[in-house]
Design a protein around this motif. Structure first.
Motif, PDB file in Angstrom:
ATOM      1  N   ILE A  85       0.839  -1.204   0.000  1.00  0.00           N
ATOM      2  CA  ILE A  85       0.000   0.000   0.000  1.00  0.00           C
ATOM      3  C   ILE A  85       0.870   1.248   0.000  1.00  0.00           C
ATOM      4  N   GLN A 113       2.364   2.485  -3.368  1.00  0.00           N
ATOM      5  CA  GLN A 113       1.513   2.932  -4.472  1.00  0.00           C
ATOM      6  C   GLN A 113       1.612   4.448  -4.639  1.00  0.00           C
ATOM      7  N   THR A 130      -3.476   6.477  -7.114  1.00  0.00           N
ATOM      8  CA  THR A 130      -3.840   5.076  -7.317  1.00  0.00           C
ATOM      9  C   THR A 130      -5.284   4.838  -6.882  1.00  0.00           C
ATOM     10  N   LEU A 172      -5.100  -0.875  -6.593  1.00  0.00           N
ATOM     11  CA  LEU A 172      -4.486  -1.420  -5.386  1.00  0.00           C
ATOM     12  C   LEU A 172      -4.806  -2.908  -5.243  1.00  0.00           C
ATOM     13  N   LEU A 187      -9.410  -4.869   1.963  1.00  0.00           N
ATOM     14  CA  LEU A 187      -9.144  -3.431   1.784  1.00  0.00           C
ATOM     15  C   LEU A 187     -10.272  -2.582   2.354  1.00  0.00           C
ATOM     16  N   GLY A 224      -4.645   6.752  -2.902  1.00  0.00           N
ATOM     17  CA  GLY A 224      -3.250   6.674  -2.493  1.00  0.00           C
ATOM     18  C   GLY A 224      -3.045   7.179  -1.079  1.00  0.00           C
TER      19      GLY A 224
END
Length: 276
Positions: A182, A185, A189, A194, A216, A263
């Protein structure tokens, strides 16, 4: 037939429930749909073990509301976070409890008018239908979701009744690897990008796209993935705000707050997850 017992199916129980509800394991450890068993012996076996098959409970919204508050009040924050880490490997059902707990923990103080319930996704009058056996089976198989909050009730009551799993060293290593992916990234993003990065990294073997989204979503509801919608871990979020933030629309696979991530990572929350 009574409601399903409040425990996560495993072993022979899991095997027979997968047959009657139509799931099977793949050679790589994933889960896919399969033809449901028509064998009355399978149904009888499941029910002899305390698992009513296809039995739908009809629950009043206020009952779900009050029972969810009661169950969540018995759970410890760090234990919930530890269960989530365990959900990356040794105990897949631990993925959901973070989401369920985050939704329920602020219900008691949520604003409401008169005797009506808060805008928490339970509605007001119509009975809510729930097949607890199927819900607990799907938790055991590693799916997690942040829609239809009445489906959190079996999860919360099971956690309150049987306790939460603790992460292993391997689970903690997977958590560290996930946080690294994570953090790597670039800004901008999307959540779908992701998910693909997590899939390529093969951090959580045997997961499909929707199971990875569930993981997530849990991180977003915790606030580790900054979003345009506040995380429910930090405070009550109305379902009106949830709907308004759903940038992909009701047909999107990606729900808020995950859909609003572009992001970035919350370093303080990441450190807490590394430490549980």
């Amino acid at each position: 037939m009574s409601a399903a017992r409040r425990r996560i199916p495993a072993g022979a129980e899991l095997d027979v429930l997968m047959r009657v509800y139509g799931y099977r394991f793949t050679r790589t450890g994933g889960v896919v749909g399969a033809e449901k068993s028509n064998d009355h012996g399978d149904t009888a076996e499941a029910e002899s073990l305390g698992w009513p098959v296809g039995t739908v409970e009809r629950l009043a919204p206020v009952d779900v509301f009050e029972r969810s508050i009661a169950a969540a009040s018995t759970l410890d924050e760090d234990a919930v976070l530890g269960a989530f880490v365990a959900g990356l490997g040794s105990a897949p059902h631990g993925r959901q409890t973070l989401i369920s707990f985050a939704w329920a923990r602020h219900l008691a103080s949520a604003p409401r008018t008169g005797i009506d319930l808060p805008d928490c996704g339970l509605g007001q009058d119509a009975a809510l239908e729930l097949d607890s056996t199927e819900v607990l089976l799907r938790l055991a198989l590693g799916w997690a979701w942040n829609e239809q909050p009445h489906r959190y009730l079996p999860d919360l009551e099971t956690a309150a009744a049987t306790g939460l799993p603790s992460p292993t060293a391997e689970d903690r290593e997977r958590m560290r690897a996930l946080l690294e992916v994570i953090s790597a990234q670039p800004e901008g993003t999307t959540a779908s990008e992701l998910e693909k990065a997590v899939a390529r990294a093969k951090i959580v073997p045997g997961t499909d796209k929707y199971q990875r989204y569930g993981i997530l979503i849990g991180l977003a509801e915790y606030g580790l993935l900054p979003s345009t919608l506040s995380p429910s871990w930090e405070g009550f979020v109305t379902r009106t705000a949830f709907a308004e933030a759903w940038s992909g629309g009701p047909r999107s696979d990606i729900t808020p707050p995950l859909s609003g991530w572009r992001g970035g990572i919350d370093a303080e929350r990441a450190a807490r997850l590394r430490g549980v």
